[in-house]
Design a protein around this motif. Sequence first.
Motif, PDB file in Angstrom:
ATOM      1  N   GLU A  67       0.829  -1.207   0.000  1.00  0.00           N
ATOM      2  CA  GLU A  67       0.000   0.000   0.000  1.00  0.00           C
ATOM      3  C   GLU A  67       0.864   1.258   0.000  1.00  0.00           C
ATOM      4  O   GLU A  67       0.568   2.234  -0.667  1.00  0.00           O
ATOM      5  N   ASP A  68       1.951   1.217   0.788  1.00  0.00           N
ATOM      6  CA  ASP A  68       2.819   2.385   0.900  1.00  0.00           C
ATOM      7  C   ASP A  68       4.216   2.074   0.375  1.00  0.00           C
ATOM      8  O   ASP A  68       5.215   2.480   0.940  1.00  0.00           O
ATOM      9  N   SER A  69       4.267   1.315  -0.691  1.00  0.00           N
ATOM     10  CA  SER A  69       5.570   0.859  -1.180  1.00  0.00           C
ATOM     11  C   SER A  69       6.447   2.001  -1.671  1.00  0.00           C
ATOM     12  O   SER A  69       7.637   1.823  -1.845  1.00  0.00           O
ATOM     13  N   GLY A  70       5.853   3.174  -1.861  1.00  0.00           N
ATOM     14  CA  GLY A  70       6.658   4.302  -2.315  1.00  0.00           C
ATOM     15  C   GLY A  70       7.153   5.193  -1.190  1.00  0.00           C
ATOM     16  O   GLY A  70       7.619   6.298  -1.440  1.00  0.00           O
ATOM     17  N   ARG A  71       7.054   4.732   0.038  1.00  0.00           N
ATOM     18  CA  ARG A  71       7.468   5.546   1.175  1.00  0.00           C
ATOM     19  C   ARG A  71       8.917   6.011   1.038  1.00  0.00           C
ATOM     20  O   ARG A  71       9.836   5.214   0.950  1.00  0.00           O
ATOM     21  N   SER A  72       9.114   7.346   1.053  1.00  0.00           N
ATOM     22  CA  SER A  72      10.464   7.876   0.917  1.00  0.00           C
ATOM     23  C   SER A  72      11.285   7.676   2.179  1.00  0.00           C
ATOM     24  O   SER A  72      12.510   7.767   2.153  1.00  0.00           O
ATOM     25  N   TYR A  80      12.017   5.085   3.608  1.00  0.00           N
ATOM     26  CA  TYR A  80      12.819   3.866   3.526  1.00  0.00           C
ATOM     27  C   TYR A  80      13.888   3.970   2.444  1.00  0.00           C
ATOM     28  O   TYR A  80      14.357   2.978   1.934  1.00  0.00           O
ATOM     29  N   ARG A  81      14.269   5.172   2.105  1.00  0.00           N
ATOM     30  CA  ARG A  81      15.280   5.351   1.050  1.00  0.00           C
ATOM     31  C   ARG A  81      16.643   4.877   1.538  1.00  0.00           C
ATOM     32  O   ARG A  81      16.897   4.747   2.739  1.00  0.00           O
ATOM     33  N   GLU A  82      17.555   4.622   0.608  1.00  0.00           N
ATOM     34  CA  GLU A  82      18.891   4.153   0.940  1.00  0.00           C
ATOM     35  C   GLU A  82      19.609   5.149   1.850  1.00  0.00           C
ATOM     36  O   GLU A  82      19.598   6.351   1.612  1.00  0.00           O
ATOM     37  N   GLN A 128      16.917  -0.400  -1.784  1.00  0.00           N
ATOM     38  CA  GLN A 128      15.455  -0.264  -1.738  1.00  0.00           C
ATOM     39  C   GLN A 128      14.916  -0.262  -3.156  1.00  0.00           C
ATOM     40  O   GLN A 128      15.425   0.448  -4.027  1.00  0.00           O
ATOM     41  N   HIS A 129      13.951  -1.115  -3.396  1.00  0.00           N
ATOM     42  CA  HIS A 129      13.306  -1.167  -4.713  1.00  0.00           C
ATOM     43  C   HIS A 129      11.856  -1.568  -4.525  1.00  0.00           C
ATOM     44  O   HIS A 129      11.561  -2.622  -3.949  1.00  0.00           O
ATOM     45  N   ALA A 178       8.728  -2.400  -2.996  1.00  0.00           N
ATOM     46  CA  ALA A 178       8.376  -2.688  -1.603  1.00  0.00           C
ATOM     47  C   ALA A 178       9.434  -3.527  -0.895  1.00  0.00           C
ATOM     48  O   ALA A 178       9.188  -4.071   0.178  1.00  0.00           O
ATOM     49  N   THR A 179      10.613  -3.622  -1.482  1.00  0.00           N
ATOM     50  CA  THR A 179      11.678  -4.435  -0.894  1.00  0.00           C
ATOM     51  C   THR A 179      12.780  -3.556  -0.331  1.00  0.00           C
ATOM     52  O   THR A 179      13.217  -2.605  -0.980  1.00  0.00           O
ATOM     53  N   VAL A 180      13.191  -3.895   0.884  1.00  0.00           N
ATOM     54  CA  VAL A 180      14.255  -3.158   1.567  1.00  0.00           C
ATOM     55  C   VAL A 180      15.300  -4.149   2.067  1.00  0.00           C
ATOM     56  O   VAL A 180      14.957  -5.214   2.584  1.00  0.00           O
ATOM     57  N   VAL A 181      16.573  -3.823   1.880  1.00  0.00           N
ATOM     58  CA  VAL A 181      17.653  -4.587   2.495  1.00  0.00           C
ATOM     59  C   VAL A 181      18.311  -3.685   3.530  1.00  0.00           C
ATOM     60  O   VAL A 181      18.752  -2.575   3.205  1.00  0.00           O
ATOM     61  N   MET A 182      18.348  -4.144   4.773  1.00  0.00           N
ATOM     62  CA  MET A 182      18.892  -3.344   5.866  1.00  0.00           C
ATOM     63  C   MET A 182      20.069  -4.051   6.536  1.00  0.00           C
ATOM     64  O   MET A 182      20.143  -5.278   6.567  1.00  0.00           O
ATOM     65  N   THR A 183      21.004  -3.266   7.048  1.00  0.00           N
ATOM     66  CA  THR A 183      22.112  -3.827   7.814  1.00  0.00           C
ATOM     67  C   THR A 183      21.636  -4.171   9.224  1.00  0.00           C
ATOM     68  O   THR A 183      20.613  -3.676   9.690  1.00  0.00           O
ATOM     69  N   LEU A 184      22.379  -5.033   9.899  1.00  0.00           N
ATOM     70  CA  LEU A 184      22.057  -5.431  11.270  1.00  0.00           C
ATOM     71  C   LEU A 184      23.089  -4.794  12.188  1.00  0.00           C
ATOM     72  O   LEU A 184      24.125  -5.381  12.476  1.00  0.00           O
TER      73      LEU A 184
END
Length: 296
Positions: free
Chosen positions: A223-228, A230-232, A258-259, A261-267
Amino acid sequence: MLGIFNKRAKTIVVKEKPSLKVSLDGDGLARLLPYFPIGNKLRYFPEFKQELTLNTAIIAYAINNELVYSNDDISWQEENGAFQLYLLGKRLKKIKSFCFIMPTVGRGEEELDYARKARLGKDGGFIKGNNITLNGEQSDGRLPLLDATVRKQLILKEGHFVGHKVAILDIDPRAFKLIEQRRHVRLRTDIVGEIQTKLGQVPQRCTMVDFSDRAARIIYDGEDSGRSSYREGSVITLSFELPKSTESRVIRGKVIRQHDATVVMTLDNIMREKDFEKVELFDIMEIKANLLQQQF
């Protein structure tokens, strides 16, 4: 010729023989040096204690006891199927020693708790004889790892860092390897959780679809896949419960990809009681062990 290293090289006041009794080959050094350039930030940990990982930088090389401050001073070219090293345009026919010169203080020590500071010891773990594992610049999902040995510490008496205490690390190209991170440690998951840019804000439902030693991939509701937000480069918090456990895990890290609705985050940090602390190797192993229960 590919140059990686305009200042003149200086003779370093280290006349000891290196602790590693090896004949260094230019080909092996040429293959590792692109991952460990002068001036770039690196991560390291001493004596195989990965939970004590800190940031540092190489401030110079020492080649046959000559200090080299610029990446432009070293180059190499392929000859008869092997790389040959050149210093200031002159071929290095024999490399008796190759060292990294590094500060004896790593960035991030102030963030360690008392127990970990005690395990680290003085001078950032750069004690004579200690093994130092260096994490170089990542490339194409591969993590460069290099084990080096602290030859000694000294206070430089000349050059650009005169008066500064440094550690001299002996380099053996045979101790260099490239780790295929995603191939070896990626674990596919299907864990429902929540992400948010700050604790206390309204969270968004998501699914963690894979987990590795250093990153997690998340798909959040479309629904909110374009949320800014969550930008890199932005910092986000991931909350989830492990299989067969009622205890929640809250991890904070940076968005590295970020692409849609997909996000890759560090731990980077994990919540302990009411405060975030640095993620340790034990945390990763515990979480992965629990995630594996989802597959059985």
